[in-house]
Design a protein around this motif. Structure first.
Motif, PDB file in Angstrom:
ATOM      1  N   PRO A 179     -31.215 -85.817   4.394  1.00  0.00           N
ATOM      2  CA  PRO A 179     -31.404 -84.624   5.245  1.00  0.00           C
ATOM      3  C   PRO A 179     -30.420 -83.497   4.905  1.00  0.00           C
ATOM      4  CG  PRO A 179     -30.222 -86.316   6.450  1.00  0.00           C
ATOM      5  CD  PRO A 179     -30.495 -86.887   5.100  1.00  0.00           C
ATOM      6  N   VAL A 180     -30.528 -82.975   3.680  1.00  0.00           N
ATOM      7  CA  VAL A 180     -29.675 -81.841   3.278  1.00  0.00           C
ATOM      8  C   VAL A 180     -30.209 -80.581   3.954  1.00  0.00           C
ATOM      9  CG1 VAL A 180     -28.901 -80.402   1.349  1.00  0.00           C
ATOM     10  CG2 VAL A 180     -29.095 -82.884   1.065  1.00  0.00           C
ATOM     11  N   PRO A 181     -29.392 -79.929   4.774  1.00  0.00           N
ATOM     12  CA  PRO A 181     -29.900 -78.754   5.497  1.00  0.00           C
ATOM     13  C   PRO A 181     -30.275 -77.620   4.540  1.00  0.00           C
ATOM     14  CG  PRO A 181     -27.786 -79.491   6.376  1.00  0.00           C
ATOM     15  CD  PRO A 181     -28.000 -80.238   5.101  1.00  0.00           C
ATOM     16  N   MET A 182     -31.237 -76.818   4.955  1.00  0.00           N
ATOM     17  CA  MET A 182     -31.612 -75.638   4.179  1.00  0.00           C
ATOM     18  C   MET A 182     -30.438 -74.642   4.190  1.00  0.00           C
ATOM     19  SD  MET A 182     -34.580 -76.400   3.171  1.00  0.00           S
ATOM     20  CE  MET A 182     -35.126 -74.876   2.421  1.00  0.00           C
ATOM     21  N   ALA A 183     -30.496 -73.678   3.257  1.00  0.00           N
ATOM     22  CA  ALA A 183     -29.372 -72.739   3.096  1.00  0.00           C
ATOM     23  C   ALA A 183     -29.053 -71.980   4.380  1.00  0.00           C
ATOM     24  CB  ALA A 183     -29.691 -71.750   1.979  1.00  0.00           C
ATOM     25  N   TYR A 184     -30.057 -71.750   5.228  1.00  0.00           N
ATOM     26  CA  TYR A 184     -29.830 -70.958   6.448  1.00  0.00           C
ATOM     27  C   TYR A 184     -29.352 -71.811   7.620  1.00  0.00           C
ATOM     28  CZ  TYR A 184     -34.796 -72.143   6.022  1.00  0.00           C
ATOM     29  OH  TYR A 184     -35.972 -72.800   5.761  1.00  0.00           O
ATOM     30  N   TYR A 185     -29.262 -73.152   7.420  1.00  0.00           N
ATOM     31  CA  TYR A 185     -28.476 -73.991   8.324  1.00  0.00           C
ATOM     32  C   TYR A 185     -27.161 -74.261   7.593  1.00  0.00           C
ATOM     33  CZ  TYR A 185     -32.477 -74.628  11.356  1.00  0.00           C
ATOM     34  OH  TYR A 185     -33.503 -74.406  12.218  1.00  0.00           O
ATOM     35  N   SER A 186     -26.298 -75.106   8.146  1.00  0.00           N
ATOM     36  CA  SER A 186     -25.017 -75.333   7.475  1.00  0.00           C
ATOM     37  C   SER A 186     -24.872 -76.792   7.099  1.00  0.00           C
ATOM     38  CB  SER A 186     -23.873 -74.885   8.374  1.00  0.00           C
ATOM     39  OG  SER A 186     -23.999 -73.497   8.601  1.00  0.00           O
ATOM     40  N   PHE A 187     -24.163 -77.022   5.989  1.00  0.00           N
ATOM     41  CA  PHE A 187     -24.005 -78.367   5.429  1.00  0.00           C
ATOM     42  C   PHE A 187     -22.610 -78.877   5.739  1.00  0.00           C
ATOM     43  CE2 PHE A 187     -22.892 -81.604   2.495  1.00  0.00           C
ATOM     44  CZ  PHE A 187     -24.042 -82.174   2.002  1.00  0.00           C
ATOM     45  N   GLY A 188     -22.517 -80.073   6.324  1.00  0.00           N
ATOM     46  CA  GLY A 188     -21.196 -80.657   6.520  1.00  0.00           C
ATOM     47  C   GLY A 188     -21.267 -81.907   7.367  1.00  0.00           C
ATOM     48  N   GLY A 189     -20.312 -82.793   7.123  1.00  0.00           N
ATOM     49  CA  GLY A 189     -20.282 -84.057   7.864  1.00  0.00           C
ATOM     50  C   GLY A 189     -19.275 -84.015   8.990  1.00  0.00           C
ATOM     51  N   TRP A 190     -19.081 -85.177   9.591  1.00  0.00           N
ATOM     52  CA  TRP A 190     -18.081 -85.361  10.638  1.00  0.00           C
ATOM     53  C   TRP A 190     -17.049 -86.375  10.138  1.00  0.00           C
ATOM     54  CZ3 TRP A 190     -20.610 -86.157  16.196  1.00  0.00           C
ATOM     55  CH2 TRP A 190     -21.378 -85.033  16.524  1.00  0.00           C
ATOM     56  N   LYS A 191     -16.079 -86.619  10.947  1.00  0.00           N
ATOM     57  CA  LYS A 191     -15.038 -87.650  10.717  1.00  0.00           C
ATOM     58  C   LYS A 191     -14.402 -87.471   9.333  1.00  0.00           C
ATOM     59  CE  LYS A 191     -18.016 -90.980  12.111  1.00  0.00           C
ATOM     60  NZ  LYS A 191     -18.553 -92.260  12.554  1.00  0.00           N
ATOM     61  N   SER A 192     -14.275 -88.550   8.538  1.00  0.00           N
ATOM     62  CA  SER A 192     -13.557 -88.425   7.248  1.00  0.00           C
ATOM     63  C   SER A 192     -14.378 -87.730   6.172  1.00  0.00           C
ATOM     64  CB  SER A 192     -13.164 -89.803   6.740  1.00  0.00           C
ATOM     65  OG  SER A 192     -12.233 -90.368   7.588  1.00  0.00           O
ATOM     66  N   SER A 193     -15.547 -87.212   6.528  1.00  0.00           N
ATOM     67  CA  SER A 193     -16.354 -86.467   5.555  1.00  0.00           C
ATOM     68  C   SER A 193     -16.093 -84.964   5.628  1.00  0.00           C
ATOM     69  CB  SER A 193     -17.851 -86.749   5.781  1.00  0.00           C
ATOM     70  OG  SER A 193     -18.115 -88.118   5.557  1.00  0.00           O
ATOM     71  N   LEU A 194     -15.262 -84.523   6.566  1.00  0.00           N
ATOM     72  CA  LEU A 194     -14.942 -83.080   6.632  1.00  0.00           C
ATOM     73  C   LEU A 194     -13.582 -82.873   7.287  1.00  0.00           C
ATOM     74  CD1 LEU A 194     -15.881 -80.001   6.433  1.00  0.00           C
ATOM     75  CD2 LEU A 194     -16.536 -80.247   8.801  1.00  0.00           C
ATOM     76  N   PHE A 195     -12.713 -82.143   6.595  1.00  0.00           N
ATOM     77  CA  PHE A 195     -11.439 -81.732   7.179  1.00  0.00           C
ATOM     78  C   PHE A 195     -11.530 -80.226   7.385  1.00  0.00           C
ATOM     79  CE2 PHE A 195     -10.913 -85.581   4.850  1.00  0.00           C
ATOM     80  CZ  PHE A 195     -10.149 -86.371   5.681  1.00  0.00           C
ATOM     81  N   GLY A 196     -11.370 -79.791   8.613  1.00  0.00           N
ATOM     82  CA  GLY A 196     -11.589 -78.380   8.945  1.00  0.00           C
ATOM     83  C   GLY A 196     -12.706 -78.331   9.971  1.00  0.00           C
ATOM     84  N   ASP A 197     -13.045 -77.134  10.390  1.00  0.00           N
ATOM     85  CA  ASP A 197     -14.022 -76.988  11.480  1.00  0.00           C
ATOM     86  C   ASP A 197     -15.332 -76.392  11.032  1.00  0.00           C
ATOM     87  OD1 ASP A 197     -12.024 -77.733  13.425  1.00  0.00           O
ATOM     88  OD2 ASP A 197     -11.114 -75.791  12.981  1.00  0.00           O
ATOM     89  N   THR A 198     -15.345 -75.765   9.852  1.00  0.00           N
ATOM     90  CA  THR A 198     -16.518 -74.977   9.489  1.00  0.00           C
ATOM     91  C   THR A 198     -17.311 -75.653   8.391  1.00  0.00           C
ATOM     92  OG1 THR A 198     -15.049 -73.114   9.847  1.00  0.00           O
ATOM     93  CG2 THR A 198     -17.227 -72.611   9.002  1.00  0.00           C
ATOM     94  N   HIS A 199     -18.593 -75.801   8.611  1.00  0.00           N
ATOM     95  CA  HIS A 199     -19.486 -76.358   7.590  1.00  0.00           C
ATOM     96  C   HIS A 199     -19.804 -75.280   6.552  1.00  0.00           C
ATOM     97  CE1 HIS A 199     -21.035 -79.852  10.329  1.00  0.00           C
ATOM     98  NE2 HIS A 199     -19.736 -79.783  10.266  1.00  0.00           N
ATOM     99  N   MET A 200     -20.489 -75.712   5.475  1.00  0.00           N
ATOM    100  CA  MET A 200     -20.751 -74.755   4.391  1.00  0.00           C
ATOM    101  C   MET A 200     -22.097 -74.055   4.535  1.00  0.00           C
ATOM    102  SD  MET A 200     -19.018 -75.943   0.952  1.00  0.00           S
ATOM    103  CE  MET A 200     -17.286 -76.315   1.186  1.00  0.00           C
ATOM    104  N   HIS A 201     -22.196 -72.924   3.998  1.00  0.00           N
ATOM    105  CA  HIS A 201     -23.340 -72.005   3.970  1.00  0.00           C
ATOM    106  C   HIS A 201     -23.998 -71.796   5.337  1.00  0.00           C
ATOM    107  CE1 HIS A 201     -26.448 -75.168   3.540  1.00  0.00           C
ATOM    108  NE2 HIS A 201     -25.870 -75.664   2.458  1.00  0.00           N
ATOM    109  N   GLY A 202     -25.119 -71.069   5.380  1.00  0.00           N
ATOM    110  CA  GLY A 202     -25.668 -70.685   6.677  1.00  0.00           C
ATOM    111  C   GLY A 202     -24.698 -69.724   7.374  1.00  0.00           C
ATOM    112  N   THR A 203     -24.899 -69.536   8.674  1.00  0.00           N
ATOM    113  CA  THR A 203     -24.025 -68.580   9.372  1.00  0.00           C
ATOM    114  C   THR A 203     -22.585 -69.085   9.432  1.00  0.00           C
ATOM    115  OG1 THR A 203     -24.882 -69.536  11.376  1.00  0.00           O
ATOM    116  CG2 THR A 203     -25.726 -67.396  10.802  1.00  0.00           C
ATOM    117  N   GLU A 204     -22.380 -70.412   9.400  1.00  0.00           N
ATOM    118  CA  GLU A 204     -20.994 -70.909   9.387  1.00  0.00           C
ATOM    119  C   GLU A 204     -20.294 -70.461   8.108  1.00  0.00           C
ATOM    120  OE1 GLU A 204     -19.800 -74.748  10.875  1.00  0.00           O
ATOM    121  OE2 GLU A 204     -21.791 -75.096  11.676  1.00  0.00           O
ATOM    122  N   GLY A 205     -21.029 -70.390   6.997  1.00  0.00           N
ATOM    123  CA  GLY A 205     -20.456 -69.920   5.737  1.00  0.00           C
ATOM    124  C   GLY A 205     -20.026 -68.461   5.854  1.00  0.00           C
ATOM    125  N   VAL A 206     -20.870 -67.646   6.477  1.00  0.00           N
ATOM    126  CA  VAL A 206     -20.536 -66.226   6.662  1.00  0.00           C
ATOM    127  C   VAL A 206     -19.274 -66.109   7.523  1.00  0.00           C
ATOM    128  CG1 VAL A 206     -21.337 -64.018   7.589  1.00  0.00           C
ATOM    129  CG2 VAL A 206     -22.939 -65.520   6.378  1.00  0.00           C
TER     130      VAL A 206
END
Ligand code: NAD
Length: 498
Positions: free
Chosen positions: A442-469
């Motif tokens: 389930p890779v999100p489309m570019a206009y949603y944002s890509f990112g995991g939880w727990k040890s799969s992401l350090f920081g608060d913001t997922h990639m691309h989509g409005t979170e990327g902006v």
């Protein structure tokens, strides 16, 4: 033998550090070239070229920035075949898969073409008498991206189209294992009309990364790679005041409930487990078979695995290529032995899978299935990142959910079921960032944002989509008043609206 150099200030920049790395063709095991490794001196050169360029680029009109993205999009489409062949020759994935990552990366460039709309602020008239308020988002300056070997085009494209469209200059440190795609992308950006210095590529290893993390001229860092390095990047770069999003490793589960269509589930498990030889951060690595489906499901997966064609990426009929390096292939194969030692059943041994048309020195390992895996085994606790599917058998939906939620990673997960209620509860209660319902990757489309939880992401913001902006800009709120000429009054009271 090819030689890959840095790209700084809009041109190829031969390395001066004296350090280089070898580039391999994983399908032959042969060294095909070398790549320059940057020292702190070259990092300084790239950051100062970027700093100078960023000062002008932030003032380029939105129409101009969007125009560069539109031109870049067309150029990538024209060169998609060349990019895919380059990726396949250094990464090993089959060319059709490499073309797929170029296409998915390009979706982010297409999203970035809409930057005039994405950067729109808001405006409120008369927030107080004759006082208006509005908000704007502004670029950060120079931002860096550090990317992994497994998607040498797509992961950089998760980052730089949005960063650049937002008005930043971007310094990319791609994986040293497959560095050529990033240089071609730099050439295409230059051809698209991007001013010199707005995009740079620095090749190298930890020396280049650490120099970027500590560089006072870098305002933010986007990282994608393994969890230990993601944690290091997050801790080091935030300690020097940088904004950081650091995406780490994964252990993605696919839960198969008793009411699932098992042919559909087996197709999905094989596609998502062995595509790109399992070297995808969203690959399925654990099938969670809920009683009583396990025996039938493992049989169906094994039948399909036996038919997979393993061979060089250049062979159009090949479905799965070699692994990226010899040491990585040996490490992955090691989990087959450790799994058996710890009590798992090696239902399919990829070491005996035929390789069609591959040279013996290639980094080959066919698809494997470890059945009766339990959560204490190394093949379950570790991210293997190769063509090994582990099957964990559980008695119930609740047990499956507990297993997934107890796992320290939280990148992707999928549930296969015919029951809407069960799927809905799973979506609501699972502690994972990207969830598929009868969708294995389930890779999100570019206009949603890509990112995991727990040890799969350090920081608060997922990639691309409005979170990327949001990641590549910071907000400013402006309150303005244009009083009519005439006498006013002094007031030391705290301003409240009236
Ligand atoms: P990696 O962590 O070894 O390398 C990633 C980047 O960090 C590379 O550019 C590398 O040069 C640099 N690096 C490596 N060691 C370093 C060190 N000690 N100090 C500073 N920098 C260092 O990852 P990889 O092997 O290239 O890629 C595979 C990993 O990436 C897997 O764990 C996979 O799950 C993960 N990944 C995650 C996502 C995601 O979206 N979460 C996407 C793709 C890949």
């Amino acid at each position: 033998m090819k030689h890959v150099s840095h790209w700084i200030g809009g041109k190829s920049w031969p390395g001066t550090s004296g350090a280089t790395g070898d580039i391999y063709d994983p399908a032959t095991g042969q060294v095909t070239g070398t790549v320059d490794f940057a020292s702190a001196t070259e990092v300084d050169a790239a950051v100062s070229a970027a700093t100078e360029a960023a000062a002008g680029w932030r003032n380029a009109s939105l129409a101009r920035r969007a125009g560069v993205m539109f031109a870049f999009r067309e150029l990538v489409r024209t060169h998609a075949g060349e990019l895919a062949a380059l990726i396949s020759s250094e990464h090993g994935k089959v060319t059709s898969d490499a073309a797929g990552e170029v296409a998915r990366g390009l979706e982010v460039a297409e999203f970035a073409c809409g930057i005039p709309h994405l950067l729109k602020g808001s405006y409120s008239e008369n927030v107080s008498t004759q006082v208006d308020a509005y908000s704007i988002r502004q670029p950060l300056g120079v931002v860096a991206g550090i990317t992994p070997f497994n998607f040498p085009a797509m992961v950089p494209m998760w980052m730089f189209p949005i960063a650049i469209a937002c008005g930043n200059a971007f310094v990319l440190k791609p994986s040293e294992k497959d560095p050529s795609a990033s240089v071609l992308l730099a050439e295409l950006l230059a051809e698209a009309g991007l001013p010199d210095g707005v995009f740079s590529v620095l090749h190298g290893d930890a020396v280049a990364v650490n120099a970027l993390l500590g560089h006072p001229g870098v305002a933010a860092v986007s990282f994608v790679g393994s969890t230990p390095i993601a944690k290091h990047v997050y801790e080091t770069a935030t300690a020097t005041g940088k904004r950081v999003q650091a995406l780490g490793g994964a252990k993605n589960h696919m839960v198969v409930l008793a009411d699932a269509d098992l042919d559909n589930a087996a197709d999905a498990a094989v596609s998502a487990g062995f595509g790109s030889a399992g070297e995808r951060c969203m690959a399925i690595s654990v099938v969670v078979a809920v009683d009583p489906v396990a025996d039938e499901l493992v049989g169906k997966i094994a039948e399909r695995v036996a038919r997979l064609r393993v061979g060089p990426g250049t062979d159009e009929r090949a479905e799965m290529g070699p692994l990226v390096t010899g040491p990585h292939r040996d490490r992955v194969a090691g989990y087959l032995d450790s799994g058996v030692r710890e009590g798992a059943v090696l239902a399919v041994d990829g070491r005996t899978h035929p390789v069609s048309g591959g040279e013996p020195g290639g980094f080959w390992l066919g698809p494997s299935i470890l059945d009766h895996v339990t959560p204490d085994m190394a093949c379950y606790t570790d991210e293997i990142f190769g063509p090994v599917l582990s099957v964990v058998r559980v008695p119930s939906h609740d047990a499956a959910l507990d297993l997934v939620n107890a796992n320290p990673y939280g990148n992707g997960v999928a549930i296969f079921t015919a029951g809407g209620g069960a799927a809905r509860r799973f979506v609501s209660e699972v502690t994972v960032g990207m969830v598929g319902v009868n969708v294995p990757i389930p890779v999100p489309m570019a206009y949603y944002s890509f990112g995991g939880w727990k040890s799969s992401l350090f920081g608060d913001t997922h990639m691309h989509g409005t979170e990327g902006v949001h990641f590549y800009t910071r907000g400013k709120a402006v309150t303005s008043r244009w009083p009519e000429p005439g006498p006013g009054s002094v007031s030391l009271k705290f301003p409240v609206s009236n």
